[in-house]
Write a protein that holds these residues in place. Structure first.
Motif, PDB file in Angstrom:
ATOM      1  N   THR A 237       0.842  -1.193   0.000  1.00 17.79           N
ATOM      2  CA  THR A 237       0.000   0.000   0.000  1.00 17.79           C
ATOM      3  C   THR A 237       0.880   1.247   0.000  1.00 17.79           C
ATOM      4  OG1 THR A 237      -0.080   0.251   2.415  1.00 17.79           O
ATOM      5  CG2 THR A 237      -1.697  -1.252   1.409  1.00 17.79           C
ATOM      6  N   LEU A 238       0.254   2.377  -0.214  1.00 22.57           N
ATOM      7  CA  LEU A 238       0.984   3.647  -0.163  1.00 22.57           C
ATOM      8  C   LEU A 238       1.591   3.890   1.210  1.00 22.57           C
ATOM      9  CD1 LEU A 238      -1.606   5.774  -2.153  1.00 22.57           C
ATOM     10  CD2 LEU A 238       0.750   5.313  -2.875  1.00 22.57           C
ATOM     11  N   ALA A 239       0.907   3.458   2.248  1.00 22.98           N
ATOM     12  CA  ALA A 239       1.424   3.638   3.601  1.00 22.98           C
ATOM     13  C   ALA A 239       2.744   2.902   3.793  1.00 22.98           C
ATOM     14  CB  ALA A 239       0.398   3.156   4.621  1.00 22.98           C
ATOM     15  N   ASP A 240       2.938   1.820   3.058  1.00 24.92           N
ATOM     16  CA  ASP A 240       4.182   1.043   3.157  1.00 24.92           C
ATOM     17  C   ASP A 240       5.381   1.763   2.550  1.00 24.92           C
ATOM     18  OD1 ASP A 240       2.740  -1.021   4.357  1.00 24.92           O
ATOM     19  OD2 ASP A 240       2.391  -2.053   2.453  1.00 24.92           O
ATOM     20  N   LEU A 241       5.152   2.892   1.875  1.00 23.62           N
ATOM     21  CA  LEU A 241       6.265   3.654   1.288  1.00 23.62           C
ATOM     22  C   LEU A 241       7.055   4.428   2.342  1.00 23.62           C
ATOM     23  CD1 LEU A 241       4.615   5.092  -1.959  1.00 23.62           C
ATOM     24  CD2 LEU A 241       6.291   3.231  -1.796  1.00 23.62           C
ATOM     25  N   LYS A 242       6.524   4.512   3.538  1.00 28.60           N
ATOM     26  CA  LYS A 242       7.228   5.221   4.603  1.00 28.60           C
ATOM     27  C   LYS A 242       8.621   4.630   4.792  1.00 28.60           C
ATOM     28  CE  LYS A 242       6.630   6.684   9.415  1.00 28.60           C
ATOM     29  NZ  LYS A 242       5.726   6.646  10.610  1.00 28.60           N
ATOM     30  N   GLY A 243       9.628   5.485   4.711  1.00 31.09           N
ATOM     31  CA  GLY A 243      11.009   5.055   4.870  1.00 31.09           C
ATOM     32  C   GLY A 243      11.614   4.433   3.626  1.00 31.09           C
ATOM     33  N   LYS A 244      10.885   4.415   2.526  1.00 27.73           N
ATOM     34  CA  LYS A 244      11.368   3.770   1.306  1.00 27.73           C
ATOM     35  C   LYS A 244      11.892   4.789   0.297  1.00 27.73           C
ATOM     36  CE  LYS A 244       9.999  -0.227   2.872  1.00 27.73           C
ATOM     37  NZ  LYS A 244      10.989  -1.226   3.361  1.00 27.73           N
ATOM     38  N   LYS A 245      12.665   4.288  -0.664  1.00 28.15           N
ATOM     39  CA  LYS A 245      13.202   5.117  -1.743  1.00 28.15           C
ATOM     40  C   LYS A 245      12.248   5.078  -2.934  1.00 28.15           C
ATOM     41  CE  LYS A 245      18.083   4.317  -0.590  1.00 28.15           C
ATOM     42  NZ  LYS A 245      19.373   3.756  -1.098  1.00 28.15           N
ATOM     43  N   VAL A 246      11.791   6.252  -3.330  1.00 32.60           N
ATOM     44  CA  VAL A 246      10.851   6.347  -4.452  1.00 32.60           C
ATOM     45  C   VAL A 246      11.495   7.174  -5.558  1.00 32.60           C
ATOM     46  CG1 VAL A 246       8.538   6.986  -5.202  1.00 32.60           C
ATOM     47  CG2 VAL A 246       8.926   6.255  -2.830  1.00 32.60           C
TER      48      VAL A 246
ATOM     49  N   LYS B 123      -2.815  11.812   1.117  1.00 28.93           N
ATOM     50  CA  LYS B 123      -4.081  11.115   1.326  1.00 28.93           C
ATOM     51  C   LYS B 123      -3.892   9.859   2.175  1.00 28.93           C
ATOM     52  CE  LYS B 123      -6.924  11.251  -2.128  1.00 28.93           C
ATOM     53  NZ  LYS B 123      -7.650  10.986  -3.406  1.00 28.93           N
ATOM     54  N   ALA B 124      -2.730   9.227   2.039  1.00 33.74           N
ATOM     55  CA  ALA B 124      -2.452   8.010   2.807  1.00 33.74           C
ATOM     56  C   ALA B 124      -1.940   8.311   4.218  1.00 33.74           C
ATOM     57  CB  ALA B 124      -1.431   7.160   2.070  1.00 33.74           C
ATOM     58  N   GLY B 125      -1.762   9.586   4.545  1.00 34.35           N
ATOM     59  CA  GLY B 125      -1.301   9.958   5.870  1.00 34.35           C
ATOM     60  C   GLY B 125       0.189   9.777   6.084  1.00 34.35           C
ATOM     61  N   VAL B 126       0.964   9.767   4.996  1.00 35.37           N
ATOM     62  CA  VAL B 126       2.421   9.620   5.083  1.00 35.37           C
ATOM     63  C   VAL B 126       3.059  10.963   4.731  1.00 35.37           C
ATOM     64  CG1 VAL B 126       4.456   8.424   4.205  1.00 35.37           C
ATOM     65  CG2 VAL B 126       2.270   7.195   4.403  1.00 35.37           C
ATOM     66  N   PRO B 127       3.719  11.622   5.688  1.00 37.63           N
ATOM     67  CA  PRO B 127       4.381  12.888   5.368  1.00 37.63           C
ATOM     68  C   PRO B 127       5.421  12.699   4.268  1.00 37.63           C
ATOM     69  CG  PRO B 127       4.225  12.593   7.748  1.00 37.63           C
ATOM     70  CD  PRO B 127       3.824  11.286   7.113  1.00 37.63           C
ATOM     71  N   TYR B 128       5.492  13.655   3.359  1.00 38.80           N
ATOM     72  CA  TYR B 128       6.460  13.580   2.265  1.00 38.80           C
ATOM     73  C   TYR B 128       7.877  13.427   2.808  1.00 38.80           C
ATOM     74  CZ  TYR B 128       8.347  14.583  -2.416  1.00 38.80           C
ATOM     75  OH  TYR B 128       8.992  14.494  -3.630  1.00 38.80           O
ATOM     76  N   ALA B 129       8.142  14.036   3.947  1.00 40.52           N
ATOM     77  CA  ALA B 129       9.479  13.986   4.551  1.00 40.52           C
ATOM     78  C   ALA B 129       9.842  12.591   5.050  1.00 40.52           C
ATOM     79  CB  ALA B 129       9.577  14.982   5.696  1.00 40.52           C
ATOM     80  N   GLU B 130       8.856  11.693   5.132  1.00 35.15           N
ATOM     81  CA  GLU B 130       9.122  10.360   5.667  1.00 35.15           C
ATOM     82  C   GLU B 130       9.375   9.314   4.578  1.00 35.15           C
ATOM     83  OE1 GLU B 130       6.378   9.188   8.701  1.00 35.15           O
ATOM     84  OE2 GLU B 130       6.741  10.994   9.891  1.00 35.15           O
ATOM     85  N   ILE B 131       9.457   9.751   3.325  1.00 40.54           N
ATOM     86  CA  ILE B 131       9.990   8.876   2.281  1.00 40.54           C
ATOM     87  C   ILE B 131      11.329   9.461   1.845  1.00 40.54           C
ATOM     88  CG2 ILE B 131       7.679   8.256   1.468  1.00 40.54           C
ATOM     89  CD1 ILE B 131       8.516  10.032  -1.100  1.00 40.54           C
ATOM     90  N   THR B 132      12.052   8.715   1.050  1.00 36.21           N
ATOM     91  CA  THR B 132      13.293   9.236   0.464  1.00 36.21           C
ATOM     92  C   THR B 132      13.067   9.376  -1.035  1.00 36.21           C
ATOM     93  OG1 THR B 132      14.652   8.148   2.137  1.00 36.21           O
ATOM     94  CG2 THR B 132      15.755   8.850   0.114  1.00 36.21           C
ATOM     95  N   PRO B 133      12.720  10.593  -1.495  1.00 39.06           N
ATOM     96  CA  PRO B 133      12.572  10.768  -2.935  1.00 39.06           C
ATOM     97  C   PRO B 133      13.941  10.718  -3.609  1.00 39.06           C
ATOM     98  CG  PRO B 133      12.302  12.875  -1.813  1.00 39.06           C
ATOM     99  CD  PRO B 133      12.462  11.831  -0.747  1.00 39.06           C
ATOM    100  N   VAL B 134      14.039   9.931  -4.646  1.00 37.34           N
ATOM    101  CA  VAL B 134      15.281   9.841  -5.424  1.00 37.34           C
ATOM    102  C   VAL B 134      14.988  10.499  -6.770  1.00 37.34           C
ATOM    103  CG1 VAL B 134      17.034   8.304  -6.372  1.00 37.34           C
ATOM    104  CG2 VAL B 134      15.853   7.687  -4.240  1.00 37.34           C
ATOM    105  N   TYR B 135      15.525  11.697  -6.948  1.00 36.11           N
ATOM    106  CA  TYR B 135      15.184  12.496  -8.124  1.00 36.11           C
ATOM    107  C   TYR B 135      16.020  12.074  -9.329  1.00 36.11           C
ATOM    108  CZ  TYR B 135      12.632  15.382  -4.798  1.00 36.11           C
ATOM    109  OH  TYR B 135      11.748  15.829  -3.841  1.00 36.11           O
ATOM    110  N   LEU B 136      15.328  11.492 -10.308  1.00 34.51           N
ATOM    111  CA  LEU B 136      15.985  10.943 -11.488  1.00 34.51           C
ATOM    112  C   LEU B 136      15.164  11.236 -12.733  1.00 34.51           C
ATOM    113  CD1 LEU B 136      16.710   7.390 -10.008  1.00 34.51           C
ATOM    114  CD2 LEU B 136      18.446   9.148 -10.440  1.00 34.51           C
ATOM    115  N   SER B 137      15.830  11.315 -13.874  1.00 38.06           N
ATOM    116  CA  SER B 137      15.111  11.376 -15.142  1.00 38.06           C
ATOM    117  C   SER B 137      14.392  10.046 -15.349  1.00 38.06           C
ATOM    118  CB  SER B 137      16.088  11.619 -16.285  1.00 38.06           C
ATOM    119  OG  SER B 137      16.895  10.456 -16.482  1.00 38.06           O
ATOM    120  N   PRO B 138      13.379   9.995 -16.229  1.00 35.66           N
ATOM    121  CA  PRO B 138      12.697   8.714 -16.453  1.00 35.66           C
ATOM    122  C   PRO B 138      13.648   7.593 -16.864  1.00 35.66           C
ATOM    123  CG  PRO B 138      11.401  10.487 -17.359  1.00 35.66           C
ATOM    124  CD  PRO B 138      12.698  11.100 -16.936  1.00 35.66           C
TER     125      PRO B 138
END
Length: 318
Positions: A127-136, A154-169
């Motif tokens: 689920t989206l909630a499982d993304l907490k602490g994950k690299k996206v 919407k899933a109640g996961v703060p953006y700061a609690e994932i690790t966004p990995v900014y990459l080109s497609p």
């Protein structure tokens, strides 16, 4: 007397400068440069040569410039290396916050079911909630980043609690293949390519999360100097939409022909794509403002913006 002559000289210089500006503004259009990505109406218009047909009688050349994502396309509009181009909802917001020289000129349908957050089929993430602490993996400033931010909210996961990995497609695709990221947020045809290769588990789509549009943009200076050309290209996109709706069986082949993306992936993308081009209504702009406000509240843009300040108003009769 000397003062009078001085004033007269200054006036003549000013008039000459104004005449020079007017002459520059009145120069006929010789080339129109269109930014596109690997999907949507601009590709259909390119394959059908609709814009070329509209401008050939006036001797105006048409040049198509491909971009992997919206953010570099908006920067190209800003510096004037292209005149018009199509992006998702987020790139113009980041661009406006940075003071980019562009305007919104029309709206297109959302990426909808063709933009998603997904994981590999054997991933423990359900689920989206499982993304907490994950690299996206996500392209910074893209419509997929808006999907990611809205879905997490919407899933109640703060953006700061994932690790966004900014990459080109392309780089995100490689990272996803090698398990260097846990999930990937991206749009078609990259989403469709991932479906054919990995058969991923889809956590959500833009269609499920957001009421947004994609946009046709213009360099602000170009739109002011050549409003009729902007209107003509918009009309050509309307013709492309009509062709696409009447020839659904040929859309994937048309996309494949221009982009080189495998036909199987383009077929998936084409089958879920909605075609159309619309005026910029207050309702459409209000939804875009919600996205801008979301990014400001998350600190993803440096300041709040007012979207209406970047909306083009064509002159009467255009």
């Amino acid at each position: 007397m000397r003062l009078k002559h001085g004033l007269m000289g200054a006036l003549l210089v000013a008039v000459a400068a104004m005449s020079s500006v007017a002459a520059t503004a009145a120069e006929p259009l010789k080339e129109i440069r269109l930014g596109f990505q690997k999907t949507s109406l601009p590709v259909i218009a390119q394959q059908q040569k609709l814009v070329e047909k509209s401008f050939e009688k006036d001797g105006v050349a048409v040049r198509w410039v491909e971009f992997a994502a919206g953010p570099p396309l908006v920067e190209a509009l800003n510096v004037g290396s292209i005149d018009l181009g199509w992006t998702g909802d987020a790139p113009p917001i980041f661009g406006q916050a940075a003071g980019a020289n562009f305007v919104y000129v029309a709206a297109l349908p959302s990426n909808g079911a063709g933009e998603a957050i997904f994981v590999k089929p054997d991933s423990p993430i359900k689920t989206l909630a499982d993304l907490k602490g994950k690299k996206v993996g996500v392209t910074k400033g893209s419509s997929a980043q808006n999907l990611l931010a809205a879905a997490l909210e919407k899933a109640g996961v703060p953006y700061a609690e994932i690790t966004p990995v900014y990459l080109s497609p392309a780089d995100a695709g490689a990272a996803f293949a090698s398990d260097k990221i846990d999930a990937w947020a991206v749009w078609d045809p990259f989403f469709a390519i991932a479906e054919t290769r990995f058969h991923p588990r889809v956590l959500t789509t833009t269609k499920a999360e957001l009421n947004v549009n994609t946009y046709f943009l213009a360099n602000k200076t170009f739109a002011a100097e050549h409003p009729a050309a902007v209107t003509t290209v918009i009309d050509d996109l309307k013709a492309a939409a009509a062709w696409a709706d009447a020839n659904r069986d040929k859309v994937a082949e048309a996309l494949h022909e221009v982009t080189g993306v495998p036909l199987e992936a383009q077929t998936i993308a084409a089958n879920r794509q909605v075609f159309g081009i619309y005026p910029l209504t207050p309702e459409i702009i209000a939804e875009q403002q919600k996205t801008a406000d979301r990014f400001a509240s998350l600190g993803l843009i440096p300041k709040k913006i007012v979207v209406t300040e970047a909306v083009w108003t064509p002159p009467s009769g255009n």
